[in-house]
Design a protein around this motif. Structure first.
Motif, PDB file in Angstrom:
ATOM      1  N   LEU A 303      49.219 -83.044  37.564  1.00  0.00           N
ATOM      2  CA  LEU A 303      50.592 -83.533  37.614  1.00  0.00           C
ATOM      3  C   LEU A 303      50.944 -84.133  36.251  1.00  0.00           C
ATOM      4  O   LEU A 303      52.024 -83.909  35.707  1.00  0.00           O
ATOM      5  CB  LEU A 303      50.711 -84.593  38.710  1.00  0.00           C
ATOM      6  CG  LEU A 303      51.375 -84.326  40.051  1.00  0.00           C
ATOM      7  CD1 LEU A 303      52.017 -82.981  40.208  1.00  0.00           C
ATOM      8  CD2 LEU A 303      50.455 -84.609  41.197  1.00  0.00           C
ATOM      9  N   LYS A 304      50.010 -84.880  35.706  1.00  0.00           N
ATOM     10  CA  LYS A 304      50.201 -85.515  34.403  1.00  0.00           C
ATOM     11  C   LYS A 304      50.451 -84.457  33.322  1.00  0.00           C
ATOM     12  O   LYS A 304      51.330 -84.613  32.470  1.00  0.00           O
ATOM     13  CB  LYS A 304      48.951 -86.339  34.050  1.00  0.00           C
ATOM     14  CG  LYS A 304      49.044 -87.113  32.741  1.00  0.00           C
ATOM     15  CD  LYS A 304      49.769 -88.430  32.927  1.00  0.00           C
ATOM     16  CE  LYS A 304      50.477 -88.925  31.683  1.00  0.00           C
ATOM     17  NZ  LYS A 304      49.708 -89.366  30.582  1.00  0.00           N
ATOM     18  N   GLU A 305      49.679 -83.405  33.384  1.00  0.00           N
ATOM     19  CA  GLU A 305      49.832 -82.325  32.409  1.00  0.00           C
ATOM     20  C   GLU A 305      51.248 -81.744  32.484  1.00  0.00           C
ATOM     21  O   GLU A 305      51.872 -81.470  31.455  1.00  0.00           O
ATOM     22  CB  GLU A 305      48.789 -81.237  32.691  1.00  0.00           C
ATOM     23  CG  GLU A 305      48.726 -80.179  31.625  1.00  0.00           C
ATOM     24  CD  GLU A 305      47.575 -79.207  31.822  1.00  0.00           C
ATOM     25  OE1 GLU A 305      46.481 -79.634  32.246  1.00  0.00           O
ATOM     26  OE2 GLU A 305      47.776 -78.005  31.561  1.00  0.00           O
ATOM     27  N   ASN A 306      51.737 -81.579  33.685  1.00  0.00           N
ATOM     28  CA  ASN A 306      53.074 -81.031  33.841  1.00  0.00           C
ATOM     29  C   ASN A 306      54.161 -82.029  33.471  1.00  0.00           C
ATOM     30  O   ASN A 306      55.250 -81.646  33.070  1.00  0.00           O
ATOM     31  CB  ASN A 306      53.259 -80.497  35.264  1.00  0.00           C
ATOM     32  CG  ASN A 306      52.511 -79.188  35.451  1.00  0.00           C
ATOM     33  OD1 ASN A 306      52.875 -78.182  34.861  1.00  0.00           O
ATOM     34  ND2 ASN A 306      51.439 -79.211  36.213  1.00  0.00           N
ATOM     35  N   LEU A 307      53.841 -83.296  33.597  1.00  0.00           N
ATOM     36  CA  LEU A 307      54.771 -84.329  33.151  1.00  0.00           C
ATOM     37  C   LEU A 307      54.962 -84.242  31.633  1.00  0.00           C
ATOM     38  O   LEU A 307      56.089 -84.312  31.128  1.00  0.00           O
ATOM     39  CB  LEU A 307      54.220 -85.717  33.535  1.00  0.00           C
ATOM     40  CG  LEU A 307      54.929 -86.929  32.916  1.00  0.00           C
ATOM     41  CD1 LEU A 307      56.361 -87.030  33.409  1.00  0.00           C
ATOM     42  CD2 LEU A 307      54.167 -88.208  33.241  1.00  0.00           C
ATOM     43  N   ILE A 308      53.860 -84.044  30.925  1.00  0.00           N
ATOM     44  CA  ILE A 308      53.933 -83.915  29.467  1.00  0.00           C
ATOM     45  C   ILE A 308      54.795 -82.715  29.079  1.00  0.00           C
ATOM     46  O   ILE A 308      55.640 -82.790  28.187  1.00  0.00           O
ATOM     47  CB  ILE A 308      52.506 -83.811  28.880  1.00  0.00           C
ATOM     48  CG1 ILE A 308      51.835 -85.180  28.981  1.00  0.00           C
ATOM     49  CG2 ILE A 308      52.519 -83.300  27.448  1.00  0.00           C
ATOM     50  CD1 ILE A 308      50.343 -85.169  28.879  1.00  0.00           C
ATOM     51  N   GLU A 456      64.203 -88.453  32.452  1.00  0.00           N
ATOM     52  CA  GLU A 456      64.056 -88.711  33.877  1.00  0.00           C
ATOM     53  C   GLU A 456      63.134 -89.909  34.077  1.00  0.00           C
ATOM     54  O   GLU A 456      62.099 -90.025  33.427  1.00  0.00           O
ATOM     55  CB  GLU A 456      63.451 -87.467  34.552  1.00  0.00           C
ATOM     56  CG  GLU A 456      63.326 -87.590  36.060  1.00  0.00           C
ATOM     57  CD  GLU A 456      62.621 -86.384  36.683  1.00  0.00           C
ATOM     58  OE1 GLU A 456      62.387 -85.386  35.963  1.00  0.00           O
ATOM     59  OE2 GLU A 456      62.306 -86.458  37.875  1.00  0.00           O
ATOM     60  N   ASN A 457      63.532 -90.800  34.971  1.00  0.00           N
ATOM     61  CA  ASN A 457      62.689 -91.947  35.268  1.00  0.00           C
ATOM     62  C   ASN A 457      61.602 -91.523  36.247  1.00  0.00           C
ATOM     63  O   ASN A 457      61.872 -91.208  37.398  1.00  0.00           O
ATOM     64  CB  ASN A 457      63.561 -93.059  35.877  1.00  0.00           C
ATOM     65  CG  ASN A 457      62.772 -94.346  36.099  1.00  0.00           C
ATOM     66  OD1 ASN A 457      63.142 -95.164  36.908  1.00  0.00           O
ATOM     67  ND2 ASN A 457      61.684 -94.505  35.390  1.00  0.00           N
ATOM     68  N   ILE A 458      60.390 -91.475  35.763  1.00  0.00           N
ATOM     69  CA  ILE A 458      59.279 -91.034  36.602  1.00  0.00           C
ATOM     70  C   ILE A 458      58.285 -92.182  36.752  1.00  0.00           C
ATOM     71  O   ILE A 458      57.723 -92.668  35.770  1.00  0.00           O
ATOM     72  CB  ILE A 458      58.609 -89.792  35.973  1.00  0.00           C
ATOM     73  CG1 ILE A 458      59.605 -88.620  35.996  1.00  0.00           C
ATOM     74  CG2 ILE A 458      57.332 -89.431  36.723  1.00  0.00           C
ATOM     75  CD1 ILE A 458      59.149 -87.394  35.261  1.00  0.00           C
ATOM     76  N   ALA A 459      58.111 -92.611  38.013  1.00  0.00           N
ATOM     77  CA  ALA A 459      57.297 -93.807  38.277  1.00  0.00           C
ATOM     78  C   ALA A 459      55.895 -93.688  37.688  1.00  0.00           C
ATOM     79  O   ALA A 459      55.384 -94.638  37.098  1.00  0.00           O
ATOM     80  CB  ALA A 459      57.232 -94.048  39.778  1.00  0.00           C
ATOM     81  N   ALA A 460      55.301 -92.515  37.824  1.00  0.00           N
ATOM     82  CA  ALA A 460      53.922 -92.344  37.357  1.00  0.00           C
ATOM     83  C   ALA A 460      53.810 -92.441  35.843  1.00  0.00           C
ATOM     84  O   ALA A 460      52.719 -92.575  35.300  1.00  0.00           O
ATOM     85  CB  ALA A 460      53.381 -90.997  37.829  1.00  0.00           C
ATOM     86  N   ASP A 461      54.942 -92.379  35.159  1.00  0.00           N
ATOM     87  CA  ASP A 461      54.941 -92.406  33.698  1.00  0.00           C
ATOM     88  C   ASP A 461      55.126 -93.828  33.158  1.00  0.00           C
ATOM     89  O   ASP A 461      55.091 -94.051  31.961  1.00  0.00           O
ATOM     90  CB  ASP A 461      56.065 -91.491  33.182  1.00  0.00           C
ATOM     91  CG  ASP A 461      55.890 -91.131  31.714  1.00  0.00           C
ATOM     92  OD1 ASP A 461      54.736 -91.138  31.251  1.00  0.00           O
ATOM     93  OD2 ASP A 461      56.891 -90.848  31.047  1.00  0.00           O
ATOM     94  N   ASN A 462      55.352 -94.762  34.074  1.00  0.00           N
ATOM     95  CA  ASN A 462      55.629 -96.120  33.600  1.00  0.00           C
ATOM     96  C   ASN A 462      54.367 -96.993  33.520  1.00  0.00           C
ATOM     97  O   ASN A 462      53.366 -96.663  34.091  1.00  0.00           O
ATOM     98  CB  ASN A 462      56.658 -96.788  34.525  1.00  0.00           C
ATOM     99  CG  ASN A 462      57.997 -96.056  34.466  1.00  0.00           C
ATOM    100  OD1 ASN A 462      58.346 -95.478  33.443  1.00  0.00           O
ATOM    101  ND2 ASN A 462      58.720 -96.054  35.578  1.00  0.00           N
TER     102      ASN A 462
END
Length: 462
Positions: A303-308, A456-462
């Motif tokens: 998921l993290k990889e796709n967030l990047i 986009e505000n993404i909780a996992a990115d904070n």
RNA sequence: GGUGAGGUGGCAGAGCGGCUAUGCGUUCGCCUGCAAAGCGAAUCUAUAGGGGUUCAAAUCCCUUCCUCACCUCCA
């Protein structure tokens, strides 16, 4: 376009005209999980791809709203079964709207098609494929000689491997229920007695009603091949004498640590939960990151990889819409053409979303490379942006849009910061930058100007 | 036990007879007032084991091992 067909075990050409698709939806007795989401995302992208390329698609996705699991849940909660199904249908739409899934042309419910189901059972009885028994009406598997053709099973093997206790009221161990007698709700009157439909018959009845005979694509999760789709074939084809569908398309499971999500293992990830943490774009990219026919393993790392990757997409978009000026366009023209053609041909050959998203990211990288070399212009954007948005739309991704008001206030703040920077008042300038970033706006400082993007505000990115 | 799908670099993942993708990661850079964002370069030469077929195999055949799914409800 070609899609691998489970029945013929070969790739089949999707007919070029209007396309009818039936997707087996969810049984509404609990929250939807990420496994449901993957199948639904795959079909959503398939449909978007077909539609944006000029096909007319009639897309039907059902809700199974009468079922033992729903009844059990209702009993434990002490409410009516239809309240359970209503609650989870509502939740389904909340979740999947958030996931940016286009609603189906029709979302039929089993409970609203009881008369069609009864009619279908009647014809099965009349033609000798079904019989009345003590507990209900059953389909006689031995009457349908092609039984097992989809799942590649021989009926002898099925009997030999049967793990369930044989039901004495059936003529044959493999026979399955079309109508189950029941004195308690939910139940409906029928020529054979009060009861409710079996699991498989609704899909036969509803696909026939909304799509007719031999429609183009029938889909669902791999785990539906047997018995669900096998039984649908037996029911429908016994009556129509025609193939139920031209192409059977099955989506692989979402696993966790290599194992399928299941209640008993307690490893279910609800759509809602994952959505809260990662947002729709990252989930969609994740679900498209492997070939649809294979299993994908759920993990935070992926998921993290796709967030990047998603952040790169956002950057490219804003670099384009904030661009100005004119200039050379040869490079971007070639690149855009190449990526677009790779994108389309990837999806056209058995819906290879891995290669398609690769082509999309290649365009994204190319755009960012141009921006990094300080040579982004409006001319370049004019060429790349439409194709970028085409891919974005087919993949069902959404970048954050900004209002004129936001634009004004941010532009003002950027100007203030610029002034402070030229005066080398960096502390104050940084304060403005912090103020801006609190609104999820990221400043992108270029050599001669500062642009910005709304991420986009993404909780996992904070 | 039966059936099906697979085993590819640190990870993800295409390719399905010749040109050995791609992304993430890692390292080092560039850019910047500092950042952020982004970019660049380097790194990684991989195809479960063993046999074949072929001038040539990750790709075809045989075999062994392993994983998952389905055979009960399941997207």
């Amino acid at each position: 376009m070609k899609i691998y067909d489970t029945l013929s075990t070969k790739e089949q050409e999707v007919p070029p005209d209007d396309i009818r698709i039936y997707l087996c939806g969810v049984t509404v007795y609990d929250e939807s999980h990420i496994g449901h989401a993957r199948t639904i995302i795959i079909f959503d992208v398939l449909r978007r791809f077909l539609e944006t390329n000029g096909h007319k698609v009639n897309f039907v996705q059902n809700f199974t709203d009468v079922d033992d699991k729903i009844i059990n849940r209702a009993n434990t909660e002490g409410i009516h079964p239809l309240e359970i199904s209503k609650r989870y249908i509502d939740h389904y739409f909340e979740d999947f709207d958030r996931l940016n899934i286009r609603r189906a042309t029709t979302h039929p419910k089993a409970t609203e098609h009881i008369s069609e189901i009864i009619e279908l059972i009647k014809s099965l009885i009349d033609s000798g494929y079904a019989y009345l028994s003590l507990n209900g009406v059953y389909y006689s598997v031995s009457k349908f000689s092609e039984y097992g053709k989809l799942s590649k099973r021989r009926t002898e093997d099925l009997i030999a491997g049967a793990r369930i206790a044989v039901d004495e009221t059936k003529n044959d161990a493999l026979d399955f229920a079309l109508w189950k007698f029941s004195e308690t709700e939910p139940n409906w009157p029928s020529p054979w007695g009060k009861g409710r439909p079996g699991w498989h018959i609704e899909c036969s009845a509803m696909s026939l009603k909304y799509l007719g005979k031999e429609f183009e694509i029938h889909g669902g999760g791999r785990d539906l091949i047997f018995p669900h789709h096998e039984n649908e074939i037996a029911q429908t084809e016994a009556v129509t004498k025609k193939p139920l569908a031209k192409i059977w398309m099955h989506v692989g499971m979402v696993t966790i640590n290599g194992e399928k999500m299941s209640k008993s293992l307690g490893n279910i990830k609800s759509v809602r939960h994952v959505l809260d943490n990662w947002g729709s774009n990252v989930i969609r990219l994740f679900c498209l990151s492997g070939h649809y026919s294979k299993a994908i393993d759920y993990s935070e790392d992926l998921l993290k990889e796709n967030l990047i990757k998603w952040r790169q997409v956002e950057t490219a978009y804003y670099e384009m819409i904030m661009s100005e000026g004119t200039g050379q366009t040869d490079e971007i023209t070639n690149m855009t053409l190449e990526c677009r053609s790779e994108f389309d041909s990837a999806l056209g050959s058995d819906f290879n979303t891995v290669l398609a998203t690769n082509a999309f990211f290649k365009l994204v990288k190319g755009i960012n490379r141009i921006a990094a070399s300080e040579s982004m212009t409006k001319s370049i954007s004019d060429i790349a942006l439409p194709e970028f948005e085409y891919m974005l739309d087919v993949l069902g991704l959404q970048v954050q849009k900004v209002t004129e008001q936001e634009k004004q206030s941010i532009t003002n703040l950027i100007q203030q910061r610029e002034t402070l920077r030229t005066q080398k008042q960096y502390r104050d300038a940084d304060r403005i930058r912090d103020q801006i970033s609190a609104q999820n706006i990221v400043l992108l400082d270029h050599k001669n100007k500062t642009i910005w993007m709304k991420k986009e505000n993404i909780a996992a990115d904070n």
